[in-house]
Design a protein around this motif. Structure first.
Motif, PDB file in Angstrom:
ATOM      1  N   VAL A 130       0.833  -1.204   0.000  1.00 21.01           N
ATOM      2  CA  VAL A 130       0.000   0.000   0.000  1.00 21.01           C
ATOM      3  C   VAL A 130       0.870   1.257   0.000  1.00 21.01           C
ATOM      4  N   GLY A 131       1.898   1.261   0.858  1.00 21.07           N
ATOM      5  CA  GLY A 131       2.806   2.405   0.881  1.00 21.07           C
ATOM      6  C   GLY A 131       3.520   2.592  -0.444  1.00 21.07           C
ATOM      7  N   SER A 132       3.916   1.484  -1.066  1.00 21.13           N
ATOM      8  CA  SER A 132       4.587   1.561  -2.367  1.00 21.13           C
ATOM      9  C   SER A 132       3.649   2.100  -3.440  1.00 21.13           C
ATOM     10  N   ALA A 133       2.391   1.652  -3.403  1.00 20.98           N
ATOM     11  CA  ALA A 133       1.426   2.123  -4.396  1.00 20.98           C
ATOM     12  C   ALA A 133       1.202   3.625  -4.260  1.00 20.98           C
ATOM     13  N   ALA A 134       1.045   4.095  -3.022  1.00 24.86           N
ATOM     14  CA  ALA A 134       0.864   5.535  -2.807  1.00 24.86           C
ATOM     15  C   ALA A 134       2.109   6.308  -3.232  1.00 24.86           C
ATOM     16  N   GLY A 135       3.272   5.764  -2.924  1.00 24.86           N
ATOM     17  CA  GLY A 135       4.510   6.425  -3.330  1.00 24.86           C
ATOM     18  C   GLY A 135       4.681   6.464  -4.836  1.00 24.86           C
ATOM     19  N   THR A 136       4.274   5.386  -5.499  1.00 20.76           N
ATOM     20  CA  THR A 136       4.355   5.354  -6.964  1.00 20.76           C
ATOM     21  C   THR A 136       3.463   6.425  -7.576  1.00 20.76           C
ATOM     22  N   LEU A 137       2.252   6.569  -7.032  1.00 24.24           N
ATOM     23  CA  LEU A 137       1.343   7.609  -7.518  1.00 24.24           C
ATOM     24  C   LEU A 137       1.939   8.999  -7.289  1.00 24.24           C
ATOM     25  N   ALA A 138       2.531   9.207  -6.107  1.00 18.24           N
ATOM     26  CA  ALA A 138       3.138  10.506  -5.804  1.00 18.24           C
ATOM     27  C   ALA A 138       4.300  10.799  -6.738  1.00 18.24           C
ATOM     28  N   ALA A 139       5.126   9.780  -6.997  1.00 19.80           N
ATOM     29  CA  ALA A 139       6.258   9.968  -7.902  1.00 19.80           C
ATOM     30  C   ALA A 139       5.785  10.240  -9.323  1.00 19.80           C
ATOM     31  N   HIS A 140       4.746   9.507  -9.753  1.00 16.76           N
ATOM     32  CA  HIS A 140       4.202   9.694 -11.100  1.00 16.76           C
ATOM     33  C   HIS A 140       3.640  11.102 -11.272  1.00 16.76           C
ATOM     34  N   ALA A 141       3.080  11.650 -10.187  1.00 16.01           N
ATOM     35  CA  ALA A 141       2.517  13.003 -10.240  1.00 16.01           C
ATOM     36  C   ALA A 141       3.577  14.076 -10.088  1.00 16.01           C
ATOM     37  N   GLY A 142       4.829  13.652  -9.834  1.00 16.19           N
ATOM     38  CA  GLY A 142       5.913  14.615  -9.678  1.00 16.19           C
ATOM     39  C   GLY A 142       5.895  15.341  -8.347  1.00 16.19           C
ATOM     40  N   ALA A 143       5.269  14.745  -7.329  1.00 24.35           N
ATOM     41  CA  ALA A 143       5.174  15.381  -6.020  1.00 24.35           C
ATOM     42  C   ALA A 143       6.537  15.438  -5.346  1.00 24.35           C
ATOM     43  N   ASP A 144       6.791  16.525  -4.643  1.00 22.39           N
ATOM     44  CA  ASP A 144       8.004  16.675  -3.855  1.00 22.39           C
ATOM     45  C   ASP A 144       7.971  15.633  -2.733  1.00 22.39           C
ATOM     46  N   ALA A 145       9.047  14.836  -2.600  1.00 25.38           N
ATOM     47  CA  ALA A 145       9.066  13.776  -1.589  1.00 25.38           C
ATOM     48  C   ALA A 145       8.989  14.337  -0.174  1.00 25.38           C
ATOM     49  N   ARG A 146       9.458  15.567   0.032  1.00 20.64           N
ATOM     50  CA  ARG A 146       9.368  16.155   1.379  1.00 20.64           C
ATOM     51  C   ARG A 146       7.914  16.341   1.791  1.00 20.64           C
ATOM     52  N   LEU A 147       7.098  16.812   0.869  1.00 25.18           N
ATOM     53  CA  LEU A 147       5.679  16.978   1.168  1.00 25.18           C
ATOM     54  C   LEU A 147       4.986  15.626   1.273  1.00 25.18           C
ATOM     55  N   HIS A 148       5.305  14.731   0.333  1.00 24.81           N
ATOM     56  CA  HIS A 148       4.711  13.399   0.340  1.00 24.81           C
ATOM     57  C   HIS A 148       5.004  12.692   1.664  1.00 24.81           C
ATOM     58  N   HIS A 149       6.259  12.714   2.098  1.00 22.20           N
ATOM     59  CA  HIS A 149       6.628  11.993   3.312  1.00 22.20           C
ATOM     60  C   HIS A 149       6.105  12.680   4.576  1.00 22.20           C
ATOM     61  N   LEU A 150       5.961  13.986   4.540  1.00 19.55           N
ATOM     62  CA  LEU A 150       5.360  14.674   5.684  1.00 19.55           C
ATOM     63  C   LEU A 150       3.906  14.238   5.857  1.00 19.55           C
ATOM     64  N   ILE A 151       3.151  14.243   4.767  1.00 22.38           N
ATOM     65  CA  ILE A 151       1.743  13.842   4.835  1.00 22.38           C
ATOM     66  C   ILE A 151       1.627  12.369   5.227  1.00 22.38           C
ATOM     67  N   ALA A 152       2.453  11.526   4.608  1.00 18.92           N
ATOM     68  CA  ALA A 152       2.405  10.092   4.906  1.00 18.92           C
ATOM     69  C   ALA A 152       2.777   9.835   6.365  1.00 18.92           C
ATOM     70  N   ALA A 153       3.806  10.519   6.858  1.00 15.70           N
ATOM     71  CA  ALA A 153       4.247  10.307   8.240  1.00 15.70           C
ATOM     72  C   ALA A 153       3.161  10.692   9.233  1.00 15.70           C
ATOM     73  N   LEU A 154       2.511  11.821   9.008  1.00 10.35           N
ATOM     74  CA  LEU A 154       1.456  12.258   9.925  1.00 10.35           C
ATOM     75  C   LEU A 154       0.265  11.297   9.888  1.00 10.35           C
ATOM     76  N   ALA A 155      -0.105  10.865   8.677  1.00  9.51           N
ATOM     77  CA  ALA A 155      -1.232   9.936   8.557  1.00  9.51           C
ATOM     78  C   ALA A 155      -0.916   8.590   9.202  1.00  9.51           C
ATOM     79  N   LEU A 156       0.299   8.091   8.992  1.00  9.00           N
ATOM     80  CA  LEU A 156       0.675   6.798   9.549  1.00  9.00           C
ATOM     81  C   LEU A 156       0.889   6.880  11.064  1.00  9.00           C
ATOM     82  N   THR A 157       1.340   8.029  11.549  1.00  7.98           N
ATOM     83  CA  THR A 157       1.454   8.208  12.998  1.00  7.98           C
ATOM     84  C   THR A 157       0.085   8.113  13.649  1.00  7.98           C
TER      85      THR A 157
END
Length: 404
Positions: free
Chosen positions: A152-179
């Motif tokens: 699931v994390g890989s799928a979300a990351g793949t979508l974020a990478a495909h959309a060209g999202a900044d990994a800093r923003l992606h990982h901030l959102i993912a970290a808060l949601a997973l926390t």
């Protein structure tokens, strides 16, 4: 360990679901990170060699910090320790994408690995305690939920990478949601504490002797897993001259095979026992390795990698369970086995590459096949006889159908 007095079937089912959600959350962090490694590499301006150096630091951090988990468990109790360590792990996802250079990335990945390892020990120790109270195997499916989380994390990351999202923003959102998800999940796990007269584990200690042979079994399985995950696509491309799409599909199929096998593995363990299951698993993995080595076409090789994944899927969960029952300090024994398996995961990809450079990838997977066969030979070390809370001694290697 002592603690909750409410061990009704409903409470135990709730605890099982909660610890499964914790495993899923832990896996989702790993999947979220792995998909953004190329972005992190570009951001820190690293070459392939320096990136490889940096990626050794998570395993180093885990190996250093995992022995601390037993002490933390003893001091705070299983539930509180798990919640705190899980929060540190999920929030550590933010760090690697912030690193602007090699030095800061190595430090960030050291912290990332240290928190991952401590949370890993805490959740596996609590998983085994839950399994003991249920009286049936659940460790395989818990690790299956980890694999689901990673996917699931890989799928979300793949979508974020495909959309060209900044990994800093992606990982901030993912970290808060997973926390948040981890905190909610951990509320339902068993609230267990060390006995009042129990001696606190040392801050740092070598793996107990009882964990070494069990760790060796885990080492063989994780070596085969790391080799197959990292080199299966390369094997199909370079040895069998397949296109990139089919080669990549082989790796995905391997990961899915492992996840599915872990989700159903508990039924097999309960039916046949740990030792018989690992022996049969070793036979499957060995057969898979042979197919890979002799493969003359992609279909045979993909089938071989699938058999390797099917064969090794339940070995590490069973190794953790056996370690927890091997002596009076479950968290310390699990930390010892985890250290050995993390080391195997660290060296496997580079060892396969070194052997391939000196000989060929076919020879490299001949080595994997030999290690898979070692599971058949060494499965007996997983035979343990724990005592569940409030129950008579039960040989966990006995199939459920013939237990008293």
């Amino acid at each position: 360990m002592t603690g909750e007095t409410d061990l009704s079937p409903a409470r135990l089912r709730q605890a099982r679901m909660a610890i499964a959600a914790v495993f899923c959350t832990h896996g989702a962090v790993t999947g979220s990170f792995a998909t953004r490694i190329p972005w992190i590499q570009d951001h820190a301006q690293l070459g392939a060699g320096t990136l490889g150096l940096a990626l050794a630091f998570p395993a180093l951090g885990a190996a250093v910090a995992m022995p601390l988990a037993g002490r933390i468990n003893h001091r705070f109790g299983a539930r509180t320790a798990l919640r705190r360590l899980l929060v540190l792990w999920t929030l550590s996802l933010i760090l690697p994408s912030l690193a602007p250079n090699l030095a800061t990335l190595c430090f960030a990945l050291f912290v990332y690995g240290a928190t991952a390892g401590m949370a890993d020990v805490a959740m596996n120790a609590l998983g085994v305690e839950t399994e003991n109270r249920l009286g049936r195997s659940i460790m395989s499916s818990l690790h299956g939920m980890w694999s689901v989380g990673a996917l699931v994390g890989s799928a979300a990351g793949t979508l974020a990478a495909h959309a060209g999202a900044d990994a800093r923003l992606h990982h901030l959102i993912a970290a808060l949601a997973l926390t948040a998800a981890g905190l909610v999940a951990a509320r339902g796990v068993l609230d267990l504490h060390s006995a009042a007269d129990a001696q606190a584990p040392p801050h740092f200690a070598l793996p107990p002797r009882s964990a070494l042979l069990i760790g060796a079994i885990g080492f063989c399985a994780v070596f085969a897993e790391g080799a197959s995950m990292d080199w299966s696509a390369v094997y199909l491309r370079d040895v069998l001259d397949t296109d990139a799409g089919l080669a990549a599909a082989c790796t995905t199929a391997f990961a899915l095979t492992m996840a599915l096998a872990r989700l159903v593995g508990d039924r097999v363990v309960d039916r046949f026992g740990a030792v018989r299951t690992v022996r049969a698993s070793g036979v499957l993995a060995t057969a898979g390795g042979v197919l890979v080595v002799v493969a003359g076409n992609p279909a045979v090789a993909i089938a071989g990698f699938g058999l390797i994944g099917l064969g090794i899927a339940v070995v590490v969960p069973l190794a953790f369970a056996a370690a927890a029952r091997s002596g009076p300090a479950p968290a310390q024994a699990i930390a010892g086995v985890a250290t050995i398996t993390y080391t195997s995961g660290l060296i496997a990809p580079s060892a396969i590459g070194a052997v391939a450079d000196a000989t060929s990838l076919v020879v490299s997977f001949g080595l994997v096949t030999l290690l898979a066969f070692a599971l058949v030979v060494g499965a007996a070390v997983l035979r343990q006889k724990p005592v569940a809370a409030g129950a008579a001694p039960v040989d966990r290697d006995e199939p459920a159908a013939i237990r008293p």
